[in-house]
Design a protein around this motif. Structure first.
Motif, PDB file in Angstrom:
ATOM      1  N   GLU A 181       6.330 -32.191  -3.290  1.00  0.00           N
ATOM      2  CA  GLU A 181       5.951 -30.820  -2.901  1.00  0.00           C
ATOM      3  C   GLU A 181       6.954 -29.773  -3.364  1.00  0.00           C
ATOM      4  OE1 GLU A 181       4.913 -30.291   1.257  1.00  0.00           O
ATOM      5  OE2 GLU A 181       5.640 -28.214   1.200  1.00  0.00           O
ATOM      6  N   LEU A 182       6.411 -28.746  -4.015  1.00  0.00           N
ATOM      7  CA  LEU A 182       7.218 -27.585  -4.416  1.00  0.00           C
ATOM      8  C   LEU A 182       7.011 -26.452  -3.420  1.00  0.00           C
ATOM      9  CD1 LEU A 182       6.646 -26.646  -8.161  1.00  0.00           C
ATOM     10  CD2 LEU A 182       8.797 -27.128  -7.032  1.00  0.00           C
TER      11      LEU A 182
ATOM     12  N   ARG B  92      15.616 -33.022  -1.418  1.00  0.00           N
ATOM     13  CA  ARG B  92      15.619 -33.033   0.041  1.00  0.00           C
ATOM     14  C   ARG B  92      17.049 -32.822   0.508  1.00  0.00           C
ATOM     15  NH1 ARG B  92      11.895 -33.903   3.188  1.00  0.00           N
ATOM     16  NH2 ARG B  92      10.579 -35.003   1.706  1.00  0.00           N
ATOM     17  N   SER B  93      17.389 -31.582   0.803  1.00  0.00           N
ATOM     18  CA  SER B  93      18.748 -31.232   1.228  1.00  0.00           C
ATOM     19  C   SER B  93      18.719 -30.874   2.705  1.00  0.00           C
ATOM     20  CB  SER B  93      19.268 -30.026   0.451  1.00  0.00           C
ATOM     21  OG  SER B  93      19.084 -30.188  -0.923  1.00  0.00           O
TER      22      SER B  93
ATOM     23  N   GLU C 129      17.810 -33.399   7.849  1.00  0.00           N
ATOM     24  CA  GLU C 129      16.978 -34.454   7.262  1.00  0.00           C
ATOM     25  C   GLU C 129      17.640 -35.808   7.481  1.00  0.00           C
ATOM     26  OE1 GLU C 129      14.076 -34.097   5.856  1.00  0.00           O
ATOM     27  OE2 GLU C 129      13.921 -32.002   5.225  1.00  0.00           O
TER      28      GLU C 129
HETATM   29  P1  ATP Z   1       8.544 -32.223   3.026  1.00  0.00           P
HETATM   30  O1  ATP Z   1       7.206 -32.796   3.438  1.00  0.00           O
HETATM   31  O2  ATP Z   1       8.915 -32.479   1.602  1.00  0.00           O
HETATM   32  O3  ATP Z   1       9.640 -32.495   4.010  1.00  0.00           O
HETATM   33  P2  ATP Z   1       7.652 -29.844   4.296  1.00  0.00           P
HETATM   34  O4  ATP Z   1       6.159 -29.941   4.164  1.00  0.00           O
HETATM   35  O5  ATP Z   1       8.302 -30.170   5.576  1.00  0.00           O
HETATM   36  O6  ATP Z   1       8.353 -30.634   3.087  1.00  0.00           O
HETATM   37  P3  ATP Z   1       7.629 -27.036   4.543  1.00  0.00           P
HETATM   38  O7  ATP Z   1       8.001 -27.034   5.958  1.00  0.00           O
HETATM   39  O8  ATP Z   1       6.217 -26.732   4.159  1.00  0.00           O
HETATM   40  O9  ATP Z   1       8.077 -28.400   3.863  1.00  0.00           O
HETATM   41  O10 ATP Z   1       8.628 -26.059   3.779  1.00  0.00           O
HETATM   42  C1  ATP Z   1       8.235 -25.232   2.707  1.00  0.00           C
HETATM   43  C2  ATP Z   1       9.047 -25.521   1.458  1.00  0.00           C
HETATM   44  O11 ATP Z   1      10.442 -25.551   1.750  1.00  0.00           O
HETATM   45  C3  ATP Z   1       8.754 -26.881   0.824  1.00  0.00           C
HETATM   46  O12 ATP Z   1       7.606 -26.828   0.011  1.00  0.00           O
HETATM   47  C4  ATP Z   1      10.012 -27.096   0.010  1.00  0.00           C
HETATM   48  O13 ATP Z   1       9.947 -26.418  -1.231  1.00  0.00           O
HETATM   49  C5  ATP Z   1      11.091 -26.462   0.868  1.00  0.00           C
HETATM   50  N1  ATP Z   1      11.790 -27.496   1.629  1.00  0.00           N
HETATM   51  C6  ATP Z   1      11.423 -28.032   2.806  1.00  0.00           C
HETATM   52  N2  ATP Z   1      12.313 -28.958   3.211  1.00  0.00           N
HETATM   53  C7  ATP Z   1      13.282 -29.004   2.247  1.00  0.00           C
HETATM   54  C8  ATP Z   1      14.481 -29.753   2.076  1.00  0.00           C
HETATM   55  N3  ATP Z   1      14.870 -30.621   2.986  1.00  0.00           N
HETATM   56  N4  ATP Z   1      15.233 -29.553   0.962  1.00  0.00           N
HETATM   57  C9  ATP Z   1      14.842 -28.650   0.032  1.00  0.00           C
HETATM   58  N5  ATP Z   1      13.726 -27.911   0.139  1.00  0.00           N
HETATM   59  C10 ATP Z   1      12.944 -28.070   1.236  1.00  0.00           C
END
Ligand code: ATP
Length: 537
Positions: free
Chosen positions: A336-337, A259-260, A250
């Motif tokens: 987003e969860l 966001r890790s 990220e």
């Molecule tokens: P965002 O838009 O917040 O980057 P995303 O839509 O890319 O998320 P997905 O690819 O749909 O996320 O991933 C599914 C789930 O994984 C997310 O709903 C979230 O709970 C988790 N997730 C995704 N990226 C991260 C992150 N960088 N740190 C922690 N959890 C994450």
């Protein structure tokens, strides 16, 4: 006054829920460690998910809202997979964000996360930018005042124009004042940045040996679809679940663990007949939303947001995000969860035929290079399904509920945090911090406390502790006044405290104090185990 988020982060550190990774070396941005209580909480969340979705799932009965009964099973795949997996999944080509660097502050931002507003003062018009977050409006104002060298009383000289919008819409980079910059025009052009971590497999470095840490667990399920079909007697519709680490480089990790760069996902790929896929999509969307409310997230802080057609991945016929009003976000904002996506047959066909061109709707054709050959070759294996009852052969459609274990942990922590007052041993009200975690999630289920450290009470309490410990995560504490010990447990979310007092020695009963109602019940020592079991599930 610290904000609620600051209080939660501080409690996480103080009581051993979450620590910055490698903290003695100054930490590493985007990486976190779970402490003694955090590891229990996160394990309980993952365990609740696995049990509710997989092990306790009844394969024989259609759950409410489901078109029919279905099976659920699990997998645990490797983190590093064949590099072709990511070429066919689309991550190699598409999994990138745009970032901008500030030449002055040397800070890097995700372009879409820079928000700002046009302002005019002293004959100059600028786009003031700041990082999106709780204090965005304040930050913009402060920055504009500083740049135009205005004092508080001159605030009226700032003529704000339009709403706060994303910096992605501003063409003229020369007129953007970056968050920590003294002059406008310090941002570079947006550049693509692949989010996958690269690594080397084996001793030799070089393009051929490079592989990626998985950015999602889902692909491990798709590439094992045939293995699961061939090794079990499972029939469609069915789901495969997986919990595991994922890695994304990220650009701007932030908002605590939200966001890790290393995080854990809890994902299901649900395979079904194309004709039934819309019904299954609705079923999973609603079922997953309910899972969070059943474990204690308040419905008014949760939101099910259907994506607009313009937001959908090209091949997706529907995606809904389950979002939570995290305290670090501005009022009315949600984070987003979990995403629940209808992915059609995109993934299985891409791994079979070669990466599909997501723009080639409605049929989806294999993406080709200039020579007309597939851009990324698939496995060539047949990943279709043959229904042995009807004889029909087809590539299943997929519904994907994809949740983050760390974001769920953070949401449950935020929801649980409360400050209120409770009487101490003299009946005087004292302020307390109480984590109202659902008993299934609480790291410690019960504390066993002798009222005083004498008169045989510790011995009896230790005996109760040993008996309960065989079954539950219980904690024994004899240090400090009873009121303080209660408050220590409230602060980490322990739902019940069992106290051994003078009466226990006479009639073999203990008081059990409820963390939330503060009600105290007298329960025979013999019945403590069944009493707890009935409440902990
Ligand atoms: P965002 O838009 O917040 O980057 P995303 O839509 O890319 O998320 P997905 O690819 O749909 O996320 O991933 C599914 C789930 O994984 C997310 O709903 C979230 O709970 C988790 N997730 C995704 N990226 C991260 C992150 N960088 N740190 C922690 N959890 C994450």
């Amino acid at each position: 006054m610290p904000t609620t988020m600051e209080k939660i982060v501080s409690l996480c550190k103080r009581r051993g829920f979450v620590f910055p990774s490698s903290e003695i070396y100054g930490g590493l941005n985007g990486f976190w460690d779970y402490g003694p209580l955090g590891v229990e909480l996160k394990r309980n969340i993952k365990e609740a998910w696995w049990r509710d979705m997989v092990t306790r799932h009844d394969d024989l009965t259609a759950p409410p809202g489901a078109p029919e009964a279905f099976e659920m099973t699990g997998l645990d795949c490797s983190i590093i997979m064949h590099p072709q997996v990511w070429k066919c999944s689309g991550h190699f080509d598409l999994f990138h964000d745009f970032m901008v660097d500030c030449r002055e502050s040397r800070k890097r931002y995700r372009h879409d996360q820079l928000k700002g507003r046009w302002v005019e003062a002293k004959g100059q018009q600028l786009f003031i930018a700041a990082e999106d977050g709780e204090s965005l409006e304040e930050d913009l104002k402060r920055q504009a005042m500083k740049y135009f060298n205005l004092r508080g009383k001159d605030e009226g000289l700032l003529q704000w124009q339009g709403e706060i919008v994303s910096a992605t819409g501003v063409q003229d980079l020369g007129r953007i004042l970056a968050p920590h910059a003294k002059e406008p025009g310090t941002l570079t052009e947006p550049r693509e940045f692949n989010l996958m971590f690269k690594t080397i497999v084996g001793a030799l470095s070089g393009e051929d040996a490079s592989a990626f840490l998985r950015p999602e667990t889902a692909q491990g399920i798709f590439v094992n679809f045939k293995n699961v079909l061939d090794s079990t007697r499972i029939r469609l519709p069915f789901g495969i679940a997986q919990i595991g680490k994922s890695f994304r480089n990220e650009i701007t990790p932030r908002n605590f663990t939200f966001r890790s760069r290393e995080f854990e996902q809890m994902e299901i790929e649900f395979f079904c007949h194309p004709a039934q896929s819309q019904d299954w999509y609705r079923y999973w969307r609603d079922r997953r939303f309910r899972w969070y409310t059943e474990l204690g997230l308040a419905e008014d802080r949760l939101r099910l947001r259907e994506h607009e057609p313009s937001e959908l991945s090209h091949y997706s016929c529907g995606t809904a995000d389950i979002e939570y009003a995290f305290p670090f976000l501005a009022a009315d904002d949600f984070g987003e969860l979990e995403g629940v996506a209808h992915r059609g047959d995109f993934d299985l066909r891409s791994h079979m035929e070669g990466k599909l061109d997501p723009h080639s709707k409605p049929d989806l054709r294999v993406e080709t290079s200039e020579d007309g050959k597939p851009k990324w070759r698939g496995s060539g294996k047949d990943l279709s399904y043959r229904d042995d009852l009807t004889g029909e052969k087809y590539v299943p459609h997929v519904i994907e509920p994809s949740a983050g274990a760390d974001r769920a942990t953070l949401a449950f922590l935020c929801e649980a945090y409360h400050e209120d007052e409770a009487p101490d041993e003299k009946g005087e009200l004292q302020s307390r911090v109480v984590m109202r975690l659902h008993p299934r999630l609480a790291p410690i289920k019960a504390a066993v406390l002798p009222l005083v450290k004498k008169d045989g009470m510790p011995e009896v309490a230790q005996e109760i502790y040993r008996r309960l410990k065989k079954r539950f995560s219980v904690f024994y504490d004899e240090k400090a006044a009873i009121g303080r010990r209660y408050r220590r447990q409230d602060e980490v979310g322990t739902p019940f405290c069992l106290t051994v007092d003078g009466e226990t020695l006479r009639d073999q009963t203990v008081t059990i104090r409820d963390r939330d109602s503060l009600q105290q019940d007298r329960v025979p020592v013999e019945e403590c185990e069944s009493w707890l079991l009935a409440r902990l599930g």
